[in-house]
Write an enzyme that holds these catalytic residues in place. Structure first.
Site, PDB file in Angstrom:
ATOM      1  N   GLN A 152       6.755   3.372  -3.247  1.00  0.00           N
ATOM      2  CA  GLN A 152       6.565   4.329  -2.150  1.00  0.00           C
ATOM      3  C   GLN A 152       6.297   3.573  -0.866  1.00  0.00           C
ATOM      4  O   GLN A 152       5.568   2.577  -0.854  1.00  0.00           O
ATOM      5  CB  GLN A 152       5.386   5.256  -2.487  1.00  0.00           C
ATOM      6  CG  GLN A 152       5.020   6.253  -1.399  1.00  0.00           C
ATOM      7  CD  GLN A 152       3.869   5.774  -0.535  1.00  0.00           C
ATOM      8  OE1 GLN A 152       3.050   4.961  -0.983  1.00  0.00           O
ATOM      9  NE2 GLN A 152       3.782   6.255   0.689  1.00  0.00           N
ATOM     10  N   THR A 180       7.691   8.285   2.241  1.00  0.00           N
ATOM     11  CA  THR A 180       6.836   9.466   2.448  1.00  0.00           C
ATOM     12  C   THR A 180       6.932   9.919   3.900  1.00  0.00           C
ATOM     13  O   THR A 180       6.612   9.163   4.816  1.00  0.00           O
ATOM     14  CB  THR A 180       5.375   9.140   2.069  1.00  0.00           C
ATOM     15  OG1 THR A 180       5.364   8.708   0.710  1.00  0.00           O
ATOM     16  CG2 THR A 180       4.479  10.351   2.225  1.00  0.00           C
ATOM     17  N   SER A 278       7.558  18.235  -1.609  1.00  0.00           N
ATOM     18  CA  SER A 278       6.139  17.877  -1.743  1.00  0.00           C
ATOM     19  C   SER A 278       5.379  18.223  -0.477  1.00  0.00           C
ATOM     20  O   SER A 278       5.902  18.066   0.634  1.00  0.00           O
ATOM     21  CB  SER A 278       6.032  16.363  -2.003  1.00  0.00           C
ATOM     22  OG  SER A 278       4.675  15.953  -1.972  1.00  0.00           O
ATOM     23  N   HIS A 280       2.287  16.788  -0.428  1.00  0.00           N
ATOM     24  CA  HIS A 280       1.244  15.778  -0.622  1.00  0.00           C
ATOM     25  C   HIS A 280       0.060  16.376  -1.395  1.00  0.00           C
ATOM     26  O   HIS A 280      -1.098  16.051  -1.149  1.00  0.00           O
ATOM     27  CB  HIS A 280       0.775  15.265   0.737  1.00  0.00           C
ATOM     28  CG  HIS A 280       0.573  13.774   0.822  1.00  0.00           C
ATOM     29  ND1 HIS A 280       1.525  12.920   1.305  1.00  0.00           N
ATOM     30  CD2 HIS A 280      -0.484  12.989   0.507  1.00  0.00           C
ATOM     31  CE1 HIS A 280       1.067  11.681   1.284  1.00  0.00           C
ATOM     32  NE2 HIS A 280      -0.162  11.691   0.798  1.00  0.00           N
TER      33      HIS A 280
HETATM   34  C1  LIG Z   1      -6.144  10.888  -3.450  1.00  0.00           C
HETATM   35  C2  LIG Z   1      -4.672  10.985  -3.204  1.00  0.00           C
HETATM   36  C3  LIG Z   1      -4.014   9.897  -2.644  1.00  0.00           C
HETATM   37  C4  LIG Z   1      -2.649   9.964  -2.416  1.00  0.00           C
HETATM   38  N1  LIG Z   1      -2.006   8.886  -1.901  1.00  0.00           N
HETATM   39  C5  LIG Z   1      -0.674   8.940  -1.670  1.00  0.00           C
HETATM   40  C6  LIG Z   1       0.016   7.814  -1.140  1.00  0.00           C
HETATM   41  O1  LIG Z   1      -0.566   6.771  -0.913  1.00  0.00           O
HETATM   42  N2  LIG Z   1       1.338   7.956  -0.895  1.00  0.00           N
HETATM   43  C7  LIG Z   1       2.020   9.133  -1.135  1.00  0.00           C
HETATM   44  O2  LIG Z   1       3.216   9.221  -0.886  1.00  0.00           O
HETATM   45  N3  LIG Z   1       1.379  10.194  -1.656  1.00  0.00           N
HETATM   46  C8  LIG Z   1       0.073  10.118  -1.934  1.00  0.00           C
HETATM   47  N4  LIG Z   1      -0.571  11.196  -2.465  1.00  0.00           N
HETATM   48  C9  LIG Z   1       0.208  12.403  -2.785  1.00  0.00           C
HETATM   49  C10 LIG Z   1       0.788  12.316  -4.202  1.00  0.00           C
HETATM   50  O3  LIG Z   1       1.800  11.360  -4.289  1.00  0.00           O
HETATM   51  C11 LIG Z   1       1.382  13.655  -4.618  1.00  0.00           C
HETATM   52  O4  LIG Z   1       2.298  14.093  -3.659  1.00  0.00           O
HETATM   53  C12 LIG Z   1       0.333  14.735  -4.857  1.00  0.00           C
HETATM   54  O5  LIG Z   1      -0.853  14.196  -5.400  1.00  0.00           O
HETATM   55  C13 LIG Z   1       0.923  15.774  -5.801  1.00  0.00           C
HETATM   56  O6  LIG Z   1       0.035  16.835  -5.977  1.00  0.00           O
HETATM   57  P1  LIG Z   1      -0.972  16.955  -7.215  1.00  0.00           P
HETATM   58  O7  LIG Z   1      -2.054  15.973  -6.965  1.00  0.00           O
HETATM   59  O8  LIG Z   1      -1.429  18.365  -7.103  1.00  0.00           O
HETATM   60  O9  LIG Z   1      -0.198  16.663  -8.476  1.00  0.00           O
HETATM   61  C14 LIG Z   1      -1.933  11.147  -2.726  1.00  0.00           C
HETATM   62  C15 LIG Z   1      -2.603  12.220  -3.313  1.00  0.00           C
HETATM   63  C16 LIG Z   1      -3.963  12.148  -3.561  1.00  0.00           C
HETATM   64  C17 LIG Z   1      -4.637  13.325  -4.205  1.00  0.00           C
END
Ligand SMILES: Cc1cc2nc3c(=O)[nH]c(=O)nc-3n(C[C@H](O)[C@H](O)[C@H](O)COP(=O)(O)O)c2cc1C
Length: 385
Positions: A152, A180, A278, A280
């Site tokens: 990513q 992202t 997504s 996020h």
């Molecule tokens: C604590 C946390 C940190 C995250 N860090 C990133 C990241 O560094 N890069 C990214 O593309 N998405 C990041 N995400 C988003 C996740 O990749 C993903 O889109 C999201 O967690 C999906 O939803 P869910 O947690 O309900 O399964 C993060 C999500 C959380 C909860």
């Protein structure tokens, strides 16, 4: 007005006995048991940043509620005894459509961090997406995973750093770059801020007040000049990012964060190789719209011309079934495996993946779908919320 003779029960039956404390991964009966256990293992600031969204966290809620809009009409007398859950992405076949999302700084939840996740991914053969802001190095993760991971990218405001990151990801043998695009700011993370207020520790391992400080300590930034970098996300980016990345790398490019049919069309016009629907996990914006509700218009815009992945709020096998029925190729999960990690390290990640796999399998059997290709829109009844 006459009151209804019967009111709906306040709790789904499933919620009774939730007070039960589990002490081993095998006792977790669903993902929410891991969530509950994880909470006891994680300090308040980290917990709040994990579960929180933006402002009133309405998008986090919407991501769950969106699934209730789609109900499944099961088919009967279908032979599912030779069930096939596999999906193929860019020529590689995976035993299930369940993918591990990039989540930053996993050592904030367990000292084994991304390496524990890689070991669980190897055991169950799941595709893992490695985060730019990972706390274990890509070499450590590859050693544990024994197969390339997707990487990513947070395209920062500093092109030299973005170039440096992409070159490192390519050199690590990453076949697919997951860019992202949904996090132009981290404004409005009120729950996370509140968690910090409730946490008395001084966590200098995770946070540093000096410019360049926090990123210098993350392995992907080793050797890159981060002295002017104050954030990894930026609101300067436009669609010309895609040709610039194309010129920089031969990796396939997937855009993570698409939330409209119009942007899916633009993604196609910019010849990306795939998208992830997504928000996020509800952390990007307080729109209150769930990814599953947006999926149909994205599927219409894409018309089968590239794979569509989706994440945000997936907690049950039936959620995964619904996304595939609406036209997604695969589903990514974030918090569920982090809850497993926080609760029990690698064994907890393994259990989280096992629960989702078993539930998806059970959904396919009970709804009457012998393989992923047979899961289509005809299974769904859509109601208004
Ligand atoms: C604590 C946390 C940190 C995250 N860090 C990133 C990241 O560094 N890069 C990214 O593309 N998405 C990041 N995400 C988003 C996740 O990749 C993903 O889109 C999201 O967690 C999906 O939803 P869910 O947690 O309900 O399964 C993060 C999500 C959380 C909860």
């Amino acid at each position: 007005m006459v009151a209804a003779a019967h009111s709906l029960p306040a709790l789904a039956a499933n919620e009774y006995f939730r007070d039960f404390t589990i002490t081993s991964p095998g006792q977790a009966l669903d993902i929410f048991d891991l969530e509950k256990t994880a909470k006891d293992h994680v300090p308040p600031a980290h917990w709040a940043s994990l579960i929180g969204g933006t402002e009133g966290d309405q998008t986090v809620l919407a991501n769950r509620q969106g699934f209730t809009r789609f109900r499944v009409k099961p088919r009967r007398l279908v032979d599912t005894s030779k069930l096939d859950m596999s999906v193929t992405l860019f020529g590689r076949t995976w035993p299930t459509p369940i993918i591990i999302d990039p989540v930053s700084r996993l050592k904030a939840f367990h000292p084994d961090g991304e390496v524990a996740v890689a070991a669980a991914a190897k055991k169950r053969d799941h595709l893992q997406i490695y985060a730019t802001l990972a706390t274990s190095s890509i070499d450590e993760v590859l050693a544990a995973r024994q197969e390339p991971v997707w990487c990513q990218l947070y395209p920062t405001a500093d092109w030299a750093i973005t170039q440096g990151l992409v070159k490192k990801q390519e050199a690590a043998g990453c076949p697919v770059l997951v860019v992202t695009i949904d996090n132009p700011s981290t404004f409005g993370r009120i729950t996370a801020a509140r968690g910090k207020q409730n946490d008395t520790r001084t966590c200098t391992d995770c946070h540093s007040p000096e410019p360049g400080g926090p990123y210098m300590r993350l392995p992907m930034f080793d050797g890159l000049d981060t002295t002017k970098l104050t954030a990894t996300t930026t609101n300067k980016l436009t669609w010309d990012l895609i040709p610039r990345l194309r010129d920089l790398t031969t990796m396939k490019i997937i855009l993570k964060g698409v939330m409209s049919g119009s942007d899916a069309t633009l993604a196609l016009e910019h010849k990306v190789d795939g998208i992830i629907v997504s928000d996020h996990g509800g952390r990007s914006e307080e729109s209150g719209l769930s990814t599953i509700e947006v999926l149909p218009e994205v599927v219409r815009a894409v018309g089968g011309r590239m794979p569509i992945l989706i994440d945000s709020g997936f907690r049950r096998g039936s959620d995964i079934f619904k996304a595939l029925a609406l036209g997604a190729t695969a589903v990514c999960v974030g918090r569920p495996y982090v809850w497993g990690l926080a609760a029990f390290g690698e064994a907890g990640v393994d259990r989280a993946l096992e629960i989702l796999t078993e539930e998806f399998k059970s959904a396919m059997i009970s709804f009457g779908a012998p393989n992923v290709a047979s899961i289509d829109r005809s299974f769904l009844f859509e109601s208004s919320l």
